[in-house]
Design an enzyme around this catalytic site. Structure first.
Site, PDB file in Angstrom:
ATOM      1  N   ASP A 592       0.767  -1.246   0.000  1.00 51.53           N
ATOM      2  CA  ASP A 592       0.000   0.000   0.000  1.00 51.53           C
ATOM      3  C   ASP A 592       0.800   1.300   0.000  1.00 51.53           C
ATOM      4  O   ASP A 592       0.859   2.013  -0.991  1.00 51.53           O
ATOM      5  CB  ASP A 592      -0.945   0.002   1.212  1.00 51.53           C
ATOM      6  CG  ASP A 592      -1.819  -1.238   1.254  1.00 51.53           C
ATOM      7  OD1 ASP A 592      -1.513  -2.202   0.540  1.00 51.53           O
ATOM      8  OD2 ASP A 592      -2.796  -1.257   1.993  1.00 51.53           O
ATOM      9  N   GLU A 793      -1.393  -9.579  11.882  1.00 56.56           N
ATOM     10  CA  GLU A 793      -1.198  -9.113  10.508  1.00 56.56           C
ATOM     11  C   GLU A 793       0.244  -8.677  10.279  1.00 56.56           C
ATOM     12  O   GLU A 793       0.825  -8.936   9.224  1.00 56.56           O
ATOM     13  CB  GLU A 793      -2.156  -7.946  10.236  1.00 56.56           C
ATOM     14  CG  GLU A 793      -2.036  -7.348   8.849  1.00 56.56           C
ATOM     15  CD  GLU A 793      -2.951  -6.146   8.659  1.00 56.56           C
ATOM     16  OE1 GLU A 793      -3.157  -5.749   7.492  1.00 56.56           O
ATOM     17  OE2 GLU A 793      -3.463  -5.603   9.664  1.00 56.56           O
TER      18      GLU A 793
END
Length: 823
Positions: A592, A793
């Site tokens: 990202d 994560e």
């Protein structure tokens, strides 16, 4: 005009000399004919232009219409999976499953309009108003939850630790009949706090149809729902029986109160609200000791007033479905069983309950343990029982996180003014996170299947086939699959529409590479002179069937993501709004906010995408041989924007100043001077040759604590980089700018293992670094699991602490492969 008038006078005054008149008249006729010819030519040209314009106009309309439809036109090659491939006739053992990863516990079938079952619960007499649990939510702040054991087919054991009690959910299946057989749930509740009074819990078991099928509730004494019978197209007739709670398998029944609800539902995403809006406090929990306390239970569904008015004004077009809830309220400890029986299973020896269920469950657990050790060999490697248990949980959570989704994506191309609905389709896929990302992601799935291919190659072939069957005629696969209203209810609106120029890393080629490596007879080596594998092998047949789609997919990347310089590639879909971003994001790359060029432009060259396509090209060449096909930065910062404030304006009336990007200097083409994950891609995907001098520099930079090295794994961006741990916007915390990600660390460990075993000048250095990095990553993920109850994560590069969404047993579960040293 003068010459024409002269000709007229000659004709009137001297009619005798006809020859002279004829001779003199000839040029005048020619003059008269010349003008009409030019006019006709002009008219003809005008008509031709009009016709051409009309043809061009209609052709342009046709082409625009055709191009507009391409985004929703599926690939023309035969589908990889037959329409009935997931039916009970074709795949009975996988028909029922825990294919609802977005709920804490529930089951459904692999069919488009499945009957769904699930569990909700809440603690009674707590200080909280209503702590209803159903869908996996990080806001529920459970101490932990996740599968301890799950084989992906026949059974699963999950532990959920709530505030002061633990729920253990177990299920086991038994084949028989024509509709996927029977299954039984067992829910065990135990207190794990030292409170004097054991908690009282309400379990709510439910069953709901999804636009087709019907349910009938069968109520016994004391308002107790004894069973539900029903029928549907995929299941035929069936019965679900709710057994009374007990203190244990051999103990008698426990005191409990019962409530039930039968209502209509116009969407599975509304089930929680229906239950919440039906709760009442008018019921009494009367213990055998005589104490009476009011408790909360389902009563009659009363939609909120605003919702009722909205429904009257605008009826939902979806068909109303049946929804039945059975609530049992009981004090811990206790155990409850729920039994599903298929009407077509006529020769069952006995019911799958009590001691029979226990025996079957223990048999499945023993088989799982044997297969796990045979597959990964963690005990042989000397891991402790606690570490082996962690490895089993990581694999089980990925298997238990497999979901079956059906619906339509929302897509758009440059030729569509508004978003369109993609053709309906099914997707059988693992999900990254049950709480935060309970849906399919293209770039995650390739990593998921690296682990699952080791456990069950059939799962990998089937999941990959589902993804490829969602390809359109251009070769594009929507990168985020949000199929069905239940899945869409968990996604912010700005992320719903998928655009067909945007790619995602083609990580499914990693999974295909793994399948190729598993082929016997040297098929995985890629040696054209080696022995050919059996053409009847499931993987070879699978490759032959998917090859036309792989070709189109590969060409789509080569055309749509190609850069201006031959052989270069760039990710499309970068954020265009450079005013508010420190560095415009590149969501399509999967990394990202990783630093890219400060100003997005067609001149960018992205090395990670080039390396992904190098990997894909190698896999394509190997697959082609098997199936007989031909193979051949400007300085930037975020600062408060200047806001004009009129003189004399009180400070509390100042408008809020946003953080906006300030650019110092004119951007020019150059290398992005950021050392991090993208810099490593030629190494990560093993594009570098073992004797490349660049490998030495990669190994040196990886091991530098001031750059990428930490005691917990490789950080995503060098500690010395100007953008290290910098926010991308005032609301956008750093994501790929320092934290440790397990998928990239797995690729790094895998690459070090490769270079540590290949002949070359850096073999010893790579082998030493391999042992060190593998130990760091595995050790930290394991420690954090013990301390927090979750696999995460990402991990903090300073403390090693787990962060981000949790549980995240998508690619973070690749820790199991690192433990097993299987690459």
């Amino acid at each position: 005009m003068g010459r024409q008038r002269h000709g007229k006078r000659v004709l009137q005054s001297d009619p005798v000399p006809h020859r002279k008149e004829e001779k003199s008249a000839v040029p005048h006729r020619k003059d008269k004919k010349k003008k009409p010819d030019i006019g006709k030519l002009f008219i003809n040209i005008s008509i031709g232009l009009c016709i051409f314009s009309l043809v061009w106009f209609f052709y342009a309309l046709y082409m625009r219409s055709t191009l507009a439809k391409r985004v929703i036109t599926l690939h023309p090659s035969p589908r990889v999976l037959d329409d009935n491939s997931t039916s009970p006739a074709m795949s009975p053992e996988r028909f029922w499953g825990s294919y609802r990863p977005q709920v804490y516990f529930g089951m459904k079938t692999r069919s488009p309009r499945s009957v769904v079952t699930g569990l909700m619960w809440m603690r009674q007499f707590s200080e909280m108003d209503v702590s209803l649990r159903h869908t996996c939510e990080q806001g529920d702040r459970l101490q932990s939850y996740g599968w301890l054991l799950h084989d992906g087919v026949s059974f699963g054991v999950q532990e959920i630790r709530d505030s002061d009690f633990t729920l253990t959910t177990e299920f086991v299946k038994r084949m028989g009949g024509e509709h996927g057989g029977d299954w039984t749930w067992r829910i065990t509740a135990k207190q794990h706090s030292s409170a004097a009074q054991a908690p009282v819990i309400s379990l709510m078991f439910y069953v709901a149809t999804d636009t087709q099928g019907s349910l009938q509730a069968h109520v016994e004494e004391r308002n107790r729902l004894g069973s539900v019978t029903g029928s549907s197209e995929e299941l035929g007739n069936f019965k679900i029986t709710f057994r009374k709670p007990s203190a244990g398998e051999a103990a008698g029944d426990k005191y409990a109160t019962y409530n039930y609800l039968k209502a209509g539902s116009q969407g599975l995403e509304k089930l929680t609200d229906i239950v919440r809006n039906s709760l009442s406090r008018r019921f009494l929990f009367s213990t055998p000791s005589g104490e009476k306390r009011p408790y909360i239970a389902v009563d009659t569904h009363k939609p909120p007033q605003h919702q009722h008015q909205h429904q009257q004004q605008q009826q939902d077009p979806r068909k109303e479905s049946d929804f039945v809830v059975h609530q049992v309220t009981v004090q811990t400890p206790f155990q409850v069983e729920v039994l599903f029986e298929s009407g077509s299973f006529r020769d069952r020896p006995d019911q799958l309950v009590g001691a029979v269920m226990t025996e079957e469950l223990e048999r499945r657990k023993a088989a799982f343990d044997l297969k796990f050790e045979r597959t990964f060999g963690l005990q042989r490697k000397g891991y402790t029982p606690s570490q082996v248990k962690f490895g089993k949980a990581a694999l089980s959570n990925m298997l238990g996180g497999m979901g079956y989704f059906y619906g339509q994506s929302v897509v758009q191309s440059a030729y569509n003014e508004y978003p369109l609905l993609y053709p309906q389709g099914a997707l059988f896929t693992a999900v990254p996170s049950r709480s935060f990302f309970p849906r399919g992601f293209l770039w995650d799935e390739g990593f998921h299947q690296l682990l699952l291919a080791r456990w069950d190659p059939q799962v990998t072939r089937e999941a990959t086939a589902h993804w490829l069957d969602l390809m359109n005629t251009e070769g594009w696969i929507p990168r985020e699959q949000i199929l069905g209203d239940e899945a869409r209810s968990k996604v912010p609106a700005e992320f719903v529409v998928q655009r067909n120029e945007n790619a995602n890393p083609p990580t499914l080629f990693l999974a295909l590479q793994e399948l190729l490596e598993q082929l016997p007879d040297g098929g995985g080596s890629g040696d054209p002179d080696g022995p050919a594998p059996d053409p009847a092998h499931p993987t070879v047949r699978f490759l032959r069937r998917i090859f036309p789609r792989l070709q189109t997919w590969f060409e789509w990347y080569n055309t749509t993501q190609a850069g201006r310089l031959p052989g270069s590639y760039r990710w499309l879909g970068r954020d265009r709004d450079t005013e508010l971003f420190l560095n415009p994001k590149t969501l399509t790359s999967g990394l990202d906010d990783y630093p890219r060029a400060s100003h997005p432009s067609p001149d960018e060259r992205h090395v990670d995408l080039r390396c992904w396509l190098a990997l894909a090209a190698g896999v394509m060449a190997r697959a082609a041989r098997l199936v007989g096909e031909p193979h051949a930065a400007a300085a930037v910062s975020l600062k408060p924007e200047r806001v004009h404030v009129p003189p004399g304006t009180p400070r509390h009336q100042f408008p809020a100043a946003r953080l906006v990007r300030v650019v110092r200097g004119t951007p020019e083409l150059q290398y992005v001077n950021a050392l991090g994950y993208v810099s490593l891609f030629p190494f990560l995907l093993q594009v570098l040759s073992p004797d490349s001098p660049r490998l030495q520099h990669v190994l040196r930079d990886m091991r530098d604590p001031e750059k990428l090295w930490t005691p917990y794994g490789l950080r995503s961006l060098s500690k010395s980089d100007p953008l290290y741990m910098k926010r991308n916007t005032e609301h956008d915390a750093p994501y790929w700018r320092g934290p440790i990600w397990i998928n990239i660390n797995y690729l790094a460990v895998r690459a070090l293992h490769h270079y540590g075993n290949a002949e070359g000048p850096y073999r010893e250095a790579a082998a030493a670094l391999y042992q060190e990095l593998r130990t760091n990553v595995v050790g930290n993920v394991y420690r954090q699991y013990l301390e927090t109850g979750y696999i995460w994560e990402q991990y903090n590069d300073t403390t090693g602490r787990g962060q981000g969404s949790h549980p995240f047993t998508g690619w973070s579960a690749l820790t199991v492969l690192m433990m097993a040293e299987q690459y």
